[in-house]
Design a protein around this motif. Structure first.
Motif, PDB file in Angstrom:
ATOM      1  N   LEU A 164      -6.454  -7.736  -4.546  1.00  0.00           N
ATOM      2  CA  LEU A 164      -6.611  -7.523  -3.106  1.00  0.00           C
ATOM      3  C   LEU A 164      -5.641  -8.400  -2.320  1.00  0.00           C
ATOM      4  O   LEU A 164      -5.037  -7.960  -1.333  1.00  0.00           O
ATOM      5  N   ARG A 165      -5.486  -9.632  -2.761  1.00  0.00           N
ATOM      6  CA  ARG A 165      -4.583 -10.537  -2.060  1.00  0.00           C
ATOM      7  C   ARG A 165      -3.143 -10.036  -2.115  1.00  0.00           C
ATOM      8  O   ARG A 165      -2.435 -10.018  -1.107  1.00  0.00           O
ATOM      9  N   GLY A 166      -2.707  -9.610  -3.307  1.00  0.00           N
ATOM     10  CA  GLY A 166      -1.343  -9.104  -3.434  1.00  0.00           C
ATOM     11  C   GLY A 166      -1.141  -7.811  -2.669  1.00  0.00           C
ATOM     12  O   GLY A 166      -0.073  -7.585  -2.075  1.00  0.00           O
ATOM     13  N   PHE A 167      -2.165  -6.953  -2.647  1.00  0.00           N
ATOM     14  CA  PHE A 167      -2.055  -5.703  -1.904  1.00  0.00           C
ATOM     15  C   PHE A 167      -1.930  -5.979  -0.410  1.00  0.00           C
ATOM     16  O   PHE A 167      -1.201  -5.282   0.303  1.00  0.00           O
ATOM     17  N   GLY A 168      -2.637  -7.004   0.058  1.00  0.00           N
ATOM     18  CA  GLY A 168      -2.507  -7.376   1.460  1.00  0.00           C
ATOM     19  C   GLY A 168      -1.091  -7.807   1.804  1.00  0.00           C
ATOM     20  O   GLY A 168      -0.544  -7.427   2.842  1.00  0.00           O
ATOM     21  N   TYR A 169      -0.490  -8.602   0.916  1.00  0.00           N
ATOM     22  CA  TYR A 169       0.898  -9.009   1.145  1.00  0.00           C
ATOM     23  C   TYR A 169       1.839  -7.809   1.087  1.00  0.00           C
ATOM     24  O   TYR A 169       2.841  -7.760   1.817  1.00  0.00           O
ATOM     25  N   ALA A 170       1.555  -6.854   0.209  1.00  0.00           N
ATOM     26  CA  ALA A 170       2.386  -5.650   0.141  1.00  0.00           C
ATOM     27  C   ALA A 170       2.320  -4.875   1.456  1.00  0.00           C
ATOM     28  O   ALA A 170       3.335  -4.352   1.934  1.00  0.00           O
ATOM     29  N   LEU A 171       1.126  -4.791   2.058  1.00  0.00           N
ATOM     30  CA  LEU A 171       0.997  -4.126   3.355  1.00  0.00           C
ATOM     31  C   LEU A 171       1.771  -4.872   4.435  1.00  0.00           C
ATOM     32  O   LEU A 171       2.401  -4.249   5.306  1.00  0.00           O
ATOM     33  N   VAL A 172       1.740  -6.203   4.379  1.00  0.00           N
ATOM     34  CA  VAL A 172       2.488  -7.002   5.352  1.00  0.00           C
ATOM     35  C   VAL A 172       3.987  -6.727   5.223  1.00  0.00           C
ATOM     36  O   VAL A 172       4.688  -6.557   6.239  1.00  0.00           O
ATOM     37  N   LEU A 195       5.440   1.001   1.072  1.00  0.00           N
ATOM     38  CA  LEU A 195       4.424   0.247   0.335  1.00  0.00           C
ATOM     39  C   LEU A 195       4.912  -0.067  -1.077  1.00  0.00           C
ATOM     40  O   LEU A 195       4.700  -1.179  -1.588  1.00  0.00           O
ATOM     41  N   LEU A 196       5.576   0.899  -1.702  1.00  0.00           N
ATOM     42  CA  LEU A 196       6.121   0.660  -3.038  1.00  0.00           C
ATOM     43  C   LEU A 196       7.195  -0.422  -2.995  1.00  0.00           C
ATOM     44  O   LEU A 196       7.194  -1.339  -3.833  1.00  0.00           O
ATOM     45  N   TYR A 197       8.092  -0.324  -2.027  1.00  0.00           N
ATOM     46  CA  TYR A 197       9.162  -1.321  -1.937  1.00  0.00           C
ATOM     47  C   TYR A 197       8.591  -2.693  -1.602  1.00  0.00           C
ATOM     48  O   TYR A 197       8.993  -3.714  -2.185  1.00  0.00           O
ATOM     49  N   GLY A 198       7.654  -2.735  -0.656  1.00  0.00           N
ATOM     50  CA  GLY A 198       7.028  -4.005  -0.336  1.00  0.00           C
ATOM     51  C   GLY A 198       6.255  -4.572  -1.512  1.00  0.00           C
ATOM     52  O   GLY A 198       6.278  -5.788  -1.757  1.00  0.00           O
ATOM     53  N   GLY A 199       5.581  -3.686  -2.266  1.00  0.00           N
ATOM     54  CA  GLY A 199       4.859  -4.142  -3.450  1.00  0.00           C
ATOM     55  C   GLY A 199       5.784  -4.680  -4.521  1.00  0.00           C
ATOM     56  O   GLY A 199       5.471  -5.681  -5.186  1.00  0.00           O
ATOM     57  N   LEU A 200       6.930  -4.044  -4.695  1.00  0.00           N
ATOM     58  CA  LEU A 200       7.894  -4.541  -5.672  1.00  0.00           C
ATOM     59  C   LEU A 200       8.431  -5.909  -5.269  1.00  0.00           C
ATOM     60  O   LEU A 200       8.706  -6.756  -6.129  1.00  0.00           O
ATOM     61  N   THR A 201       8.577  -6.130  -3.964  1.00  0.00           N
ATOM     62  CA  THR A 201       9.027  -7.444  -3.509  1.00  0.00           C
ATOM     63  C   THR A 201       7.994  -8.517  -3.820  1.00  0.00           C
ATOM     64  O   THR A 201       8.330  -9.603  -4.308  1.00  0.00           O
ATOM     65  N   VAL A 202       6.721  -8.203  -3.552  1.00  0.00           N
ATOM     66  CA  VAL A 202       5.645  -9.145  -3.866  1.00  0.00           C
ATOM     67  C   VAL A 202       5.542  -9.339  -5.372  1.00  0.00           C
ATOM     68  O   VAL A 202       5.391 -10.465  -5.870  1.00  0.00           O
ATOM     69  N   THR A 223       5.150  -8.828 -20.312  1.00  0.00           N
ATOM     70  CA  THR A 223       4.518  -9.799 -19.416  1.00  0.00           C
ATOM     71  C   THR A 223       5.124  -9.732 -18.021  1.00  0.00           C
ATOM     72  O   THR A 223       4.416  -9.804 -17.008  1.00  0.00           O
ATOM     73  N   ALA A 224       6.429  -9.571 -17.970  1.00  0.00           N
ATOM     74  CA  ALA A 224       7.109  -9.511 -16.675  1.00  0.00           C
ATOM     75  C   ALA A 224       6.689  -8.281 -15.883  1.00  0.00           C
ATOM     76  O   ALA A 224       6.370  -8.374 -14.686  1.00  0.00           O
ATOM     77  N   TYR A 225       6.662  -7.135 -16.548  1.00  0.00           N
ATOM     78  CA  TYR A 225       6.317  -5.916 -15.836  1.00  0.00           C
ATOM     79  C   TYR A 225       4.830  -5.862 -15.486  1.00  0.00           C
ATOM     80  O   TYR A 225       4.441  -5.230 -14.498  1.00  0.00           O
ATOM     81  N   TYR A 226       3.996  -6.504 -16.278  1.00  0.00           N
ATOM     82  CA  TYR A 226       2.589  -6.581 -15.928  1.00  0.00           C
ATOM     83  C   TYR A 226       2.429  -7.347 -14.620  1.00  0.00           C
ATOM     84  O   TYR A 226       1.679  -6.927 -13.719  1.00  0.00           O
ATOM     85  N   ALA A 227       3.134  -8.455 -14.498  1.00  0.00           N
ATOM     86  CA  ALA A 227       3.081  -9.230 -13.253  1.00  0.00           C
ATOM     87  C   ALA A 227       3.679  -8.450 -12.089  1.00  0.00           C
ATOM     88  O   ALA A 227       3.194  -8.537 -10.955  1.00  0.00           O
ATOM     89  N   LEU A 228       4.710  -7.674 -12.362  1.00  0.00           N
ATOM     90  CA  LEU A 228       5.389  -6.919 -11.307  1.00  0.00           C
ATOM     91  C   LEU A 228       4.448  -5.937 -10.629  1.00  0.00           C
ATOM     92  O   LEU A 228       4.465  -5.791  -9.397  1.00  0.00           O
ATOM     93  N   PHE A 229       3.611  -5.244 -11.410  1.00  0.00           N
ATOM     94  CA  PHE A 229       2.753  -4.211 -10.838  1.00  0.00           C
ATOM     95  C   PHE A 229       1.314  -4.681 -10.628  1.00  0.00           C
ATOM     96  O   PHE A 229       0.613  -4.128  -9.772  1.00  0.00           O
ATOM     97  N   GLU A 289       0.167  -7.757  -9.617  1.00  0.00           N
ATOM     98  CA  GLU A 289      -0.033  -8.598  -8.435  1.00  0.00           C
ATOM     99  C   GLU A 289      -0.147  -7.781  -7.146  1.00  0.00           C
ATOM    100  O   GLU A 289      -1.103  -7.963  -6.381  1.00  0.00           O
ATOM    101  N   PRO A 290       0.775  -6.847  -6.868  1.00  0.00           N
ATOM    102  CA  PRO A 290       0.688  -6.147  -5.575  1.00  0.00           C
ATOM    103  C   PRO A 290      -0.280  -4.973  -5.545  1.00  0.00           C
ATOM    104  O   PRO A 290      -0.735  -4.588  -4.470  1.00  0.00           O
ATOM    105  N   PHE A 291      -0.583  -4.375  -6.693  1.00  0.00           N
ATOM    106  CA  PHE A 291      -1.364  -3.138  -6.680  1.00  0.00           C
ATOM    107  C   PHE A 291      -2.717  -3.247  -7.376  1.00  0.00           C
ATOM    108  O   PHE A 291      -3.486  -2.288  -7.347  1.00  0.00           O
ATOM    109  N   ALA A 292      -3.023  -4.369  -7.986  1.00  0.00           N
ATOM    110  CA  ALA A 292      -4.297  -4.521  -8.673  1.00  0.00           C
ATOM    111  C   ALA A 292      -5.086  -5.727  -8.183  1.00  0.00           C
ATOM    112  O   ALA A 292      -6.185  -5.969  -8.675  1.00  0.00           O
TER     113      ALA A 292
END
Length: 356
Positions: free
Chosen positions: A56-64, A299-306, A43-49, A51-54
């Motif tokens: 649109l809202r999370g991907f936008g935050y990852a770009l930010v 993008l990967l690092y930012g996505g991991l943060t999100v 469950t934790a790892y599903y949320a980890l990947f 939210e930022p990569f699947a």
């Protein structure tokens, strides 16, 4: 038997494989901490990947998150590949943001004039700030690591003085007034917070790649970083190349402050950097000082943060564990470079000769 390779294996397959293995190793160790806290690792790892990569809202935050990291990582690449180990990007970041805030609050330029002027002013501010360190290194042989680290505190205190005194909003916290809306960077993905700063980061990555790979000046910078003695023998002015690398890297670091101010915060405040000046250096190391690899790495690092924030919310995992996971991923990716420099070779076991 472990043997050192004659040349590092820099094939895309090896780089991808070692990076994936490093991430899997970090996730495996972190899963033990998840189980100890009573959380489900899946469950934790599903949320980890997810939210930022699947989403649109999370991907936008990852770009930010990735935008300032990209610009600071590019500044790190220019400086470090030139033999100038600069670590003052926190200072460049906050001063770049401060100069941009001053321009936005004191002038009322048309957006078509404001954005070019802001880019030029911010870049110049960061270049001059880092150029002081470069001058001390090139002219007097100063230690740029210590000088740049200490200069961060000076720049942070300058901004703290500005937001607490001359630029402080009346009756407010230590921060300026909100910047006028025409000075904000426009959003580029509907329904997200992704702003045009990512386009600035992409353009900067292309220009840094072009500089280091195709232009004579970039070749001279790289040669200066690899062997200053050989560079001098070849007729390269090493001092001027160190100063140029300082100016370019400081300018890129200041542009990171501009994108954060105009794209996210929209006002200058104390602590606006949030340590991104040091995180960008980590991104550059993860990208192995390759300008084109900076974009996906950031993008990967930012996505991991999100994703870490989402993982903390959904799986009720303590924030300390999410920081441990991020640190393990960075540590293992950096350590995986050993596999590019060393190889495992089987040695035949000698057999005993029969008695004659």
């Amino acid at each position: 038997m472990i043997q050192r390779r004659l040349t590092p294996n820099n094939s895309p397959l090896i780089l991808t494989a070692t990076t994936l293995l490093a991430i899997l190793a970090a996730m495996t160790i972190a899963a033990l901490l998840f189980a100890d806290s009573g959380a489900n690792p899946l469950t934790a790892y599903y949320a980890l990947f997810h939210e930022p990569f699947a989403t649109l809202r999370g991907f936008g935050y990852a770009l930010v998150r990735a935008t300032p990291l990209t610009l600071i990582a590019l500044g790190t690449i220019v400086a470090w590949r030139s033999g100038f180990t600069y670590l003052g990007f926190e200072g460049c970041f906050v001063l770049g943001a401060a100069s941009t805030a001053w321009l936005a609050l004191t002038t009322h330029l048309n957006p078509w004039l404001f954005f070019p002027a802001a880019l030029l002013l911010s870049f110049t501010t960061g270049a001059l700030w880092a150029g002081l360190t470069g001058l001390l290194r090139a002219r007097f042989g100063g230690n740029e690591v210590l000088i740049s680290l200490m200069s961060n505190y000076i720049a942070i205190l300058i901004v703290k003085y500005l937001v607490s005194g001359p630029m402080r909003a009346p009756g407010s916290l230590p921060e300026t007034d909100q910047l006028p809306h025409p000075t904000w960077l426009p959003f580029i993905l509907p329904g997200t917070r992704a702003h045009a700063g990512i386009l600035i980061a992409i353009a900067a990555a292309a220009l840094v790649w072009l500089l280091l790979k195709k232009l004579p000046l970039g070749f001279e910078l790289v040669v200066t970083g690899l062997n200053p003695t050989a560079a001098r023998y070849a007729g390269i002015n090493v001092r001027s190349r160190i100063l140029i690398s300082a100016l370019l890297s400081g300018g890129l670091g200041a542009l990171a402050g501009l994108t954060e101010l105009l794209g996210v915060q929209h006002r200058l405040m104390d602590g606006i950097s949030g340590g991104v000046g040091f995180t960008g250096v980590i991104v550059a190391l993860l990208a192995r000082l390759n300008p084109l690899a900076v974009l996906p790495t950031a993008l990967l690092y930012g996505g991991l943060t999100v994703g870490a924030d989402a993982m903390q919310r959904r799986a009720n995992i303590p924030s300390s564990i999410t920081f441990i996971l991020q640190s393990l991923i960075v540590l293992f990716i950096l350590a995986s470079s050993l596999l590019r420099h060393y190889e495992f070779k089987r040695t035949p076991i000698p057999t005993a000769r029969p008695n004659q």
